[in-house]
Design a protein around this motif. Structure first.
Motif, PDB file in Angstrom:
ATOM      1  N   ALA A 387       0.863  -1.196   0.055  1.00  0.00           N
ATOM      2  CA  ALA A 387      -0.226  -0.124   0.107  1.00  0.00           C
ATOM      3  C   ALA A 387       0.869   1.560  -0.048  1.00  0.00           C
ATOM      4  CB  ALA A 387      -0.571  -0.058   1.760  1.00  0.00           C
ATOM      5  N   GLU A 388       1.673   0.898   0.548  1.00  0.00           N
ATOM      6  CA  GLU A 388       2.919   2.269   0.764  1.00  0.00           C
ATOM      7  C   GLU A 388       3.986   2.468   0.126  1.00  0.00           C
ATOM      8  OE1 GLU A 388       3.741   2.629   4.428  1.00  0.00           O
ATOM      9  OE2 GLU A 388       1.857   2.580   6.102  1.00  0.00           O
ATOM     10  N   GLY A 389       3.875   1.884  -1.373  1.00  0.00           N
ATOM     11  CA  GLY A 389       5.481   1.424  -2.278  1.00  0.00           C
ATOM     12  C   GLY A 389       6.814   1.293  -1.521  1.00  0.00           C
ATOM     13  N   VAL A 390       6.705   0.800  -0.078  1.00  0.00           N
ATOM     14  CA  VAL A 390       7.812   1.121   0.474  1.00  0.00           C
ATOM     15  C   VAL A 390       9.277   0.714  -0.417  1.00  0.00           C
ATOM     16  CG1 VAL A 390       8.997   0.264   2.626  1.00  0.00           C
ATOM     17  CG2 VAL A 390       7.459   1.073   2.758  1.00  0.00           C
ATOM     18  N   GLU A 391      10.174   0.884  -0.664  1.00  0.00           N
ATOM     19  CA  GLU A 391      11.162   0.265  -0.714  1.00  0.00           C
ATOM     20  C   GLU A 391      11.906  -0.658  -0.162  1.00  0.00           C
ATOM     21  OE1 GLU A 391      12.640   0.312  -4.522  1.00  0.00           O
ATOM     22  OE2 GLU A 391      11.534   2.319  -4.979  1.00  0.00           O
ATOM     23  N   VAL A 392      12.031  -1.614  -0.786  1.00  0.00           N
ATOM     24  CA  VAL A 392      12.714  -2.940  -0.266  1.00  0.00           C
ATOM     25  C   VAL A 392      13.660  -3.577   0.270  1.00  0.00           C
ATOM     26  CG1 VAL A 392      10.609  -3.958   0.958  1.00  0.00           C
ATOM     27  CG2 VAL A 392      11.580  -4.961  -0.681  1.00  0.00           C
ATOM     28  N   ALA A 393      14.604  -2.694  -0.638  1.00  0.00           N
ATOM     29  CA  ALA A 393      15.996  -3.331  -1.214  1.00  0.00           C
ATOM     30  C   ALA A 393      16.586  -2.820  -0.043  1.00  0.00           C
ATOM     31  CB  ALA A 393      16.544  -2.397  -2.390  1.00  0.00           C
ATOM     32  N   PRO A 394      17.930  -3.948   0.634  1.00  0.00           N
ATOM     33  CA  PRO A 394      17.930  -5.654  -0.470  1.00  0.00           C
ATOM     34  C   PRO A 394      16.626  -6.416   0.758  1.00  0.00           C
ATOM     35  CG  PRO A 394      19.718  -5.441   1.909  1.00  0.00           C
ATOM     36  CD  PRO A 394      18.757  -4.121   2.228  1.00  0.00           C
ATOM     37  N   ALA A 395      15.616  -7.139  -0.688  1.00  0.00           N
ATOM     38  CA  ALA A 395      15.103  -7.765  -0.441  1.00  0.00           C
ATOM     39  C   ALA A 395      15.078  -8.989   0.283  1.00  0.00           C
ATOM     40  CB  ALA A 395      14.348  -8.334  -2.108  1.00  0.00           C
ATOM     41  N   SER A 396      16.525  -9.080   0.588  1.00  0.00           N
ATOM     42  CA  SER A 396      17.050 -10.884   1.234  1.00  0.00           C
ATOM     43  C   SER A 396      16.072 -10.079   3.028  1.00  0.00           C
ATOM     44  CB  SER A 396      18.381 -10.301   1.013  1.00  0.00           C
ATOM     45  OG  SER A 396      18.471  -9.371   1.656  1.00  0.00           O
ATOM     46  N   ARG A 397      16.032  -8.851   3.211  1.00  0.00           N
ATOM     47  CA  ARG A 397      16.039  -9.388   4.401  1.00  0.00           C
ATOM     48  C   ARG A 397      14.447  -8.754   5.002  1.00  0.00           C
ATOM     49  NH1 ARG A 397      15.280  -2.343   6.006  1.00  0.00           N
ATOM     50  NH2 ARG A 397      14.669  -2.239   3.709  1.00  0.00           N
ATOM     51  N   LEU A 398      13.479  -9.285   3.691  1.00  0.00           N
ATOM     52  CA  LEU A 398      12.467  -9.315   3.896  1.00  0.00           C
ATOM     53  C   LEU A 398      11.928 -10.954   4.894  1.00  0.00           C
ATOM     54  CD1 LEU A 398      10.951  -8.312   0.846  1.00  0.00           C
ATOM     55  CD2 LEU A 398      10.455  -7.538   2.764  1.00  0.00           C
ATOM     56  N   GLY A 399      13.410 -11.620   4.362  1.00  0.00           N
ATOM     57  CA  GLY A 399      13.694 -13.324   4.727  1.00  0.00           C
ATOM     58  C   GLY A 399      14.387 -14.263   5.973  1.00  0.00           C
ATOM     59  N   ASP A 400      14.675 -12.628   6.637  1.00  0.00           N
ATOM     60  CA  ASP A 400      15.879 -12.471   7.929  1.00  0.00           C
ATOM     61  C   ASP A 400      15.210 -12.728   8.919  1.00  0.00           C
ATOM     62  OD1 ASP A 400      17.194 -12.462   9.989  1.00  0.00           O
ATOM     63  OD2 ASP A 400      18.435 -10.802   9.491  1.00  0.00           O
ATOM     64  N   LEU A 401      14.498 -13.656   9.731  1.00  0.00           N
ATOM     65  CA  LEU A 401      13.309 -14.202  11.027  1.00  0.00           C
ATOM     66  C   LEU A 401      13.989 -12.733  12.168  1.00  0.00           C
ATOM     67  CD1 LEU A 401      12.811 -17.474  10.830  1.00  0.00           C
ATOM     68  CD2 LEU A 401      11.617 -16.490  10.234  1.00  0.00           C
ATOM     69  N   ASP A 402      15.020 -12.403  11.985  1.00  0.00           N
ATOM     70  CA  ASP A 402      15.398 -11.557  13.106  1.00  0.00           C
ATOM     71  C   ASP A 402      15.241 -10.254  12.510  1.00  0.00           C
ATOM     72  OD1 ASP A 402      17.101 -13.442  14.692  1.00  0.00           O
ATOM     73  OD2 ASP A 402      18.580 -13.807  13.218  1.00  0.00           O
ATOM     74  N   VAL A 403      15.108  -9.685  10.898  1.00  0.00           N
ATOM     75  CA  VAL A 403      14.357  -8.447  11.171  1.00  0.00           C
ATOM     76  C   VAL A 403      13.288  -8.335  11.286  1.00  0.00           C
ATOM     77  CG1 VAL A 403      14.326  -6.578   9.503  1.00  0.00           C
ATOM     78  CG2 VAL A 403      16.643  -7.988   9.763  1.00  0.00           C
ATOM     79  N   ASP A 404      11.966  -6.701  12.041  1.00  0.00           N
ATOM     80  CA  ASP A 404      11.240  -6.429  12.515  1.00  0.00           C
ATOM     81  C   ASP A 404      10.558  -6.489  11.546  1.00  0.00           C
ATOM     82  OD1 ASP A 404       8.956  -5.908  13.601  1.00  0.00           O
ATOM     83  OD2 ASP A 404       9.375  -4.896  14.237  1.00  0.00           O
ATOM     84  N   GLY A 406       8.205  -4.688  10.706  1.00  0.00           N
ATOM     85  CA  GLY A 406       7.310  -3.903  11.204  1.00  0.00           C
ATOM     86  C   GLY A 406       8.742  -2.251  10.632  1.00  0.00           C
ATOM     87  N   SER A 407       9.221  -2.777  10.941  1.00  0.00           N
ATOM     88  CA  SER A 407      10.208  -1.971  10.704  1.00  0.00           C
ATOM     89  C   SER A 407      11.134  -1.415   9.419  1.00  0.00           C
ATOM     90  CB  SER A 407      11.482  -2.434  11.857  1.00  0.00           C
ATOM     91  OG  SER A 407      12.085  -3.029  10.921  1.00  0.00           O
ATOM     92  N   ILE A 408      10.708  -1.930   8.677  1.00  0.00           N
ATOM     93  CA  ILE A 408      10.807  -2.032   7.200  1.00  0.00           C
ATOM     94  C   ILE A 408       9.790  -0.741   6.420  1.00  0.00           C
ATOM     95  CG2 ILE A 408      11.198  -2.358   4.954  1.00  0.00           C
ATOM     96  CD1 ILE A 408      11.510  -5.117   5.962  1.00  0.00           C
ATOM     97  N   GLY A 409      10.507   0.500   6.265  1.00  0.00           N
ATOM     98  CA  GLY A 409       9.804   1.802   5.425  1.00  0.00           C
ATOM     99  C   GLY A 409       8.781   1.964   6.994  1.00  0.00           C
ATOM    100  N   ALA A 410       9.501   1.626   8.056  1.00  0.00           N
ATOM    101  CA  ALA A 410       8.487   2.524   8.728  1.00  0.00           C
ATOM    102  C   ALA A 410       8.794   3.568   9.281  1.00  0.00           C
ATOM    103  CB  ALA A 410       8.279   1.450  10.440  1.00  0.00           C
TER     104      ALA A 410
END
Length: 410
Positions: A387-404, A406-410
């Motif tokens: 919805a917010e069109g957040v840039e997620v690069a590097p995309a690999s952090r989406l798969g890191d269970l240690d990364v919240d 909710g913190s991406i693009g917050a």
């Protein structure tokens, strides 16, 4: 002159029309409303047809979009078992089956979709079924009662869901499909391998990459043949070869049509005052920035309500992110948000072996869609990222269970 007039004419007796009528009344629309649908039942939800209703675990009334008495109680005329045969968009007149002409002020076209019928030798044999309506589900349940072996043609939702249901009912099921793996067209081969494993572990035989050649039998189907020469004995067949939008009425009315009835950002068609919703609607997705047509329950639900608001003058961009769910019996339940046809990356969060994972589909540095099995919290964050069109690069952090997430693009 028309035989009579209504303020709101809702064409199509499905979920979108029911929700449109409900939203009109919730917003205190005082005009007359008529729903016209070709099926004999009041508007209902189709997902149970391949699941609990097929298995005999629910009744027809359980699938009704609204209580049967709601229509009369709210002054909504429900016309079942009749089709709208013609639509004069300029003069605001619809011709119903039986030649009755109904004038209208605003209209919704929610004619849904039609199953793709296969044209191969032997397809006319007894025991070969399609699934779209209550009657189809009833016929399949009755026909397979004495069957031992059922073959499903197609590896998408109908094929997989029906195979799961019939296996639970004690049938030996085989899936024959063009796809490399079940549900691979939507989720990609790597993710689809998980669902293939789930199905195989329950005894379902799967033949990927096979093109149907013909059916053989005397009066009833007995064998399915593929182009590669594979012969599969079967007592019944259910074909899930996809659907196509039912745009015939819109085309005859001169509305713009291209892979669905073309609508603007507010779901209004090329004819002012006439809206479209559901499987037949080609709409502009604000969050994804492109035109879509989606054949899922939640989209019909949301678009029916949105069209009602547009009819009442509150015409806003349709910004709901597409969502759908599917259940393979109680073996696996999945949810999906967004829409991705050609992702550059697929990022896995969680593990297939645990049966709890999410897959994020990324293109242009942004999440376009996400699939979740047992990780609903990931899906909520995915919805936000889309919805917010957040840039997620590097995309690999989406798969890191240690990364919240909710913190991406917050």
């Amino acid at each position: 002159m028309p035989d009579r007039n209504v303020d709101f004419l809702l064409i199509g007796g499905g979920l979108a029309s029911a929700q449109c009528a409900s939203e009109l009344r919730k917003r205190d629309a005082e005009g007359s409303i008529a729903i016209v649908g070709r099926e004999p039942d009041p508007p209902y939800e189709r997902p149970p047809l391949s699941k609990e209703y097929l298995r005999g675990q629910s009744q027809r009334s359980d699938a009704y979009a609204l209580e049967k008495d709601w229509y009369e109680e709210n002054g909504v005329e429900l016309i079942t078992g009749r089709s709208v045969m013609g639509l004069d968009a300029e003069n605001r007149v619809a011709k119903l089956q039986g030649k009755e002409e109904v004038g209208f002020d605003k209209a919704l076209i929610a004619t849904g979709a039609m199953v793709n019928l296969l044209r191969v030798d032997g397809v006319q044999l007894d025991g070969i079924h399609y699934l779209r309506a209550f009657g189809n589900s009833d016929a399949i349940r009755e026909d397979v009662a004495a069957a031992e072996r059922v073959t499903l043609v197609g590896g998408s939702y109908i094929g997989c869901e029906v195979a799961a249901s019939l296996t639970e009912m004690g049938k030996k099921c085989t899936i024959v499909m063009l796809e490399e793996a079940p549900l691979a067209r939507t989720f990609g081969v790597d993710v689809a391998a998980y669902f293939e494993r789930v199905l195989r572990e329950r005894g379902i035989e799967i033949h990927p990459g096979e093109s149907l050649a013909s059916f053989r039998g005397e009066e009833r189907v007995g064998t399915l043949l593929t182009e590669s020469g594979l012969e599969i004995p079967c007592d019944a067949v259910v074909i899930g070869a996809g659907v196509r939008p039912d745009t015939m009425l819109a085309e005859r009315a001169g509305l713009e049509v291209e892979n669905g009835i073309v609508c603007d950002w507010g779901l209004e068609t090329s004819a002012p005052g006439i809206f479209a919703a559901g499987d037949c609607c080609s709409f502009v997705s604000e969050p994804l920035g492109r035109r879509l047509r989606v054949e899922h329950w939640d989209v019909a639900f949301q678009q029916g309500r949105h069209a009602a608001r547009g009819m009442l003058g509150d015409k806003q961009p349709y910004d709901v992110i597409p969502y759908f769910f599917s259940d393979l019996s109680d073996w696996a339940s999945l949810e999906y948000v967004g829409n991705s046809t050609d992702p550059e990356e697929t990022i896995l969060r969680g593990a297939f072996d645990d049966g709890e994972f999410s897959a994020f589909y990324v293109a242009g540095g942004k999440v376009e869609a996400a699939l979740s099995v047992g990780r609903g919290e990931d899906l909520q964050e995915a919805r936000r990222l889309i919805a917010e069109g957040v840039e997620v690069a590097p995309a690999s952090r989406l798969g890191d269970l240690d990364v919240d997430l909710g913190s991406i693009g917050a």
